[in-house]
Design an enzyme around this catalytic site. Structure first.
Site, PDB file in Angstrom:
ATOM      1  N   ASN A   8       8.978   3.846   4.313  1.00 15.96           N
ATOM      2  CA  ASN A   8       7.987   4.142   5.349  1.00 15.96           C
ATOM      3  C   ASN A   8       8.325   3.322   6.590  1.00 15.96           C
ATOM      4  OD1 ASN A   8       5.638   3.864   7.024  1.00 15.96           O
ATOM      5  ND2 ASN A   8       4.414   4.717   5.349  1.00 15.96           N
ATOM      6  N   ASP A  10       6.699   3.220   9.489  1.00 16.29           N
ATOM      7  CA  ASP A  10       5.565   3.012  10.405  1.00 16.29           C
ATOM      8  C   ASP A  10       5.686   1.724  11.201  1.00 16.29           C
ATOM      9  OD1 ASP A  10       2.779   4.162   8.291  1.00 16.29           O
ATOM     10  OD2 ASP A  10       4.395   5.253   9.314  1.00 16.29           O
ATOM     11  N   HIS A  11       6.033   0.637  10.509  1.00 12.02           N
ATOM     12  CA  HIS A  11       5.897  -0.667  11.175  1.00 12.02           C
ATOM     13  C   HIS A  11       7.100  -1.085  11.997  1.00 12.02           C
ATOM     14  CE1 HIS A  11       1.955  -0.840   9.712  1.00 12.02           C
ATOM     15  NE2 HIS A  11       2.350  -0.629   8.491  1.00 12.02           N
ATOM     16  N   HIS A  44       3.481   7.869   8.766  1.00 16.43           N
ATOM     17  CA  HIS A  44       2.047   8.149   8.793  1.00 16.43           C
ATOM     18  C   HIS A  44       1.660   8.432  10.241  1.00 16.43           C
ATOM     19  CE1 HIS A  44      -2.260   6.677   7.610  1.00 16.43           C
ATOM     20  NE2 HIS A  44      -2.250   7.898   8.096  1.00 16.43           N
ATOM     21  N   ARG A  46      -0.954   8.805  12.484  1.00 13.91           N
ATOM     22  CA  ARG A  46      -2.385   8.558  12.493  1.00 13.91           C
ATOM     23  C   ARG A  46      -3.068   9.223  13.682  1.00 13.91           C
ATOM     24  NH1 ARG A  46      -5.091   4.416   9.909  1.00 13.91           N
ATOM     25  NH2 ARG A  46      -3.942   3.413   8.212  1.00 13.91           N
ATOM     26  N   ARG A  50      -1.437   4.671  16.467  1.00 12.14           N
ATOM     27  CA  ARG A  50      -1.194   3.231  16.666  1.00 12.14           C
ATOM     28  C   ARG A  50       0.273   2.851  16.470  1.00 12.14           C
ATOM     29  NH1 ARG A  50      -4.584   0.831  11.616  1.00 12.14           N
ATOM     30  NH2 ARG A  50      -6.137   2.245  12.483  1.00 12.14           N
ATOM     31  N   GLU A  71       2.681  11.561   6.098  1.00 16.13           N
ATOM     32  CA  GLU A  71       1.332  11.181   5.683  1.00 16.13           C
ATOM     33  C   GLU A  71       0.381  11.537   6.810  1.00 16.13           C
ATOM     34  OE1 GLU A  71       1.631   7.016   4.875  1.00 16.13           O
ATOM     35  OE2 GLU A  71       2.106   7.359   2.783  1.00 16.13           O
ATOM     36  N   THR A 102      -4.505   1.606   5.295  1.00 19.38           N
ATOM     37  CA  THR A 102      -5.208   2.487   4.377  1.00 19.38           C
ATOM     38  C   THR A 102      -5.961   1.663   3.342  1.00 19.38           C
ATOM     39  OG1 THR A 102      -3.545   4.175   4.690  1.00 19.38           O
ATOM     40  CG2 THR A 102      -4.929   4.383   2.724  1.00 19.38           C
ATOM     41  N   GLU A 152       0.210  10.527  -5.200  1.00 21.13           N
ATOM     42  CA  GLU A 152       0.749   9.181  -4.972  1.00 21.13           C
ATOM     43  C   GLU A 152      -0.346   8.200  -5.345  1.00 21.13           C
ATOM     44  OE1 GLU A 152       2.682   8.258  -1.264  1.00 21.13           O
ATOM     45  OE2 GLU A 152       2.483   6.109  -1.639  1.00 21.13           O
ATOM     46  N   HIS A 192       1.757   1.530  -1.544  1.00 11.79           N
ATOM     47  CA  HIS A 192       0.844   0.706  -0.738  1.00 11.79           C
ATOM     48  C   HIS A 192       0.858  -0.747  -1.216  1.00 11.79           C
ATOM     49  CE1 HIS A 192      -2.097   0.092   2.427  1.00 11.79           C
ATOM     50  NE2 HIS A 192      -2.464  -0.915   1.680  1.00 11.79           N
TER      51      HIS A 192
HETATM   52  C1  DXP Z   1      -1.091   5.567   2.599  1.00 15.65           C
HETATM   53  C2  DXP Z   1      -0.520   4.209   2.697  1.00 15.65           C
HETATM   54  O1  DXP Z   1      -0.829   3.345   1.954  1.00 15.65           O
HETATM   55  C3  DXP Z   1       0.486   3.923   3.735  1.00 15.65           C
HETATM   56  O2  DXP Z   1       1.536   4.756   3.573  1.00 15.65           O
HETATM   57  C4  DXP Z   1      -0.107   4.101   5.105  1.00 15.65           C
HETATM   58  O3  DXP Z   1       0.881   4.485   6.004  1.00 15.65           O
HETATM   59  C5  DXP Z   1      -0.715   2.782   5.505  1.00 15.65           C
HETATM   60  O4  DXP Z   1      -1.079   2.884   6.839  1.00 15.65           O
HETATM   61  P1  DXP Z   1      -0.316   1.930   7.889  1.00 15.65           P
HETATM   62  O5  DXP Z   1       1.149   2.215   7.742  1.00 15.65           O
HETATM   63  O6  DXP Z   1      -0.908   2.345   9.196  1.00 15.65           O
HETATM   64  O7  DXP Z   1      -0.617   0.532   7.453  1.00 15.65           O
HETATM   65  N1  LIG Z   2       2.133   5.376   0.873  1.00 22.99           N
HETATM   66  C1  LIG Z   2       2.600   4.010   0.890  1.00 22.99           C
HETATM   67  C2  LIG Z   2       3.600   3.836   1.978  1.00 22.99           C
HETATM   68  O1  LIG Z   2       4.146   4.800   2.499  1.00 22.99           O
HETATM   69  C3  LIG Z   2       3.969   2.477   2.418  1.00 22.99           C
HETATM   70  O2  LIG Z   2       2.903   1.578   2.249  1.00 22.99           O
HETATM   71  P1  LIG Z   2       3.252   0.041   2.585  1.00 22.99           P
HETATM   72  O3  LIG Z   2       4.452  -0.339   1.737  1.00 22.99           O
HETATM   73  O4  LIG Z   2       3.569  -0.037   4.042  1.00 22.99           O
HETATM   74  O5  LIG Z   2       2.024  -0.723   2.180  1.00 22.99           O
END
Ligand code: DXP
Ligand SMILES: NCC(=O)COP(=O)(O)O
Length: 241
Positions: A8, A10-11, A44, A46, A50, A71, A102, A152, A192
């Protein structure tokens, strides 16, 4: 082939959005993750944007060589976006603007009709659907009833356990939910809060075919580099002790 690692990113986008720059690019990170052995890229998108932006989804759809897992909240706006970019998988997750991350799993059992409609809509668009749920047998059964391809299992409570007894209890819930999901014929992922210290107990669960991990990998990548961070996580998954 073993368990699939979904990275993932996202960060990576969180770091970029901190200054609204064009770097670091989650698209670049995704390519590096795949080169290191990841077999899925998870993002994700959102409602508050963000971190991941629509631009990231658009480009990742063109560049991801493995699987693209989007996601998203279970809303009409997001279904429209999913139809536009056609990820390989959509994972429906609960979302609240004020949440830090989440917090819980999707409440499927209490809203089966609306979730079933969204799943049908997505599957009519040839998009596989996974539901991000708490490791709860009622939620597992409800996910099957609404015709989800996969679930999941939310590993947050296992990861945040304050002592061994609590951790063992949460792990047992995940094992039971994984077994029940597999028995119903659904694919089983988990994610997560997973990190380099807690992942192996989850990786040992035979019924789980995919782990989605982001924050811990990105956190380590800041220090050792992205490819090494992914490879180290894969080593733990492949040899879970
Ligand atoms: C669903 C989950 O647990 C993560 O994949 C989600 O992306 C968490 O959100 P953030 O990445 O915004 O923390
Ligand atoms: N669905 C979990 C995910 O994609 C990543 O969660 P995290 O490892 O960033 O807490």
């Amino acid at each position: 082939m073993g368990q699939r690692l979904g990275v993932n990113v996202d960060h990576v986008a969180t770091l970029r959005q901190a200054r609204r720059t064009v770097y670091p690019d989650p698209v670049t990170a995704a390519a590096m993750a795949e080169l290191a052995g990841a077999r899925q890229i998870t993002i994700h998108l959102r409602e508050d944007r963000r971190h991941i932006q629509d631009r990231d989804l658009r480009i990742l759809r063109e560049t991801v060589q493995t699987l693209l897992n989007l996601e998203m909240a279970a809303t009409a706006e997001m279904v429209k976006i999913a139809y536009e970019y056609k990820p390989d998988v959509v994972t429906l997750v609960p979302e609240r603007r004020e949440e830090l991350t989440t917090e819980g799993g999707l409440e499927v059992a209490g809203q089966r009709e609306s979730i079933a409609k969204i799943i049908k809509n997505l599957k009519d668009g040839e998009i596989a659907v996974s539901l991000f749920i708490d490791p709860d047998l009622d939620q597992v059964r409800a996910s099957h009833k609404v015709n989800a391809d996969r679930v999941e299992l939310h590993t947050g409570r296992y990861c945040e356990a304050r002592n061994e007894k609590e951790r063992a209890r949460e792990l047992a819930r995940i094992v039971d939910a994984a077994k029940a999901s597999a028995k119903l014929g659904m694919g089983v992922a988990a994610g997560h809060g997973l990190n380099y210290d807690n992942v192996q107990a989850i990786a040992r669960i035979q019924e789980i075919d995919e782990l989605n991990i982001g924050h811990a990998i990105v956190g380590r990548a800041v220090l050792v580099g992205f490819e090494r961070a992914v490879r180290e996580m894969l080593e733990l998954m492949r040899d879970p002790g």
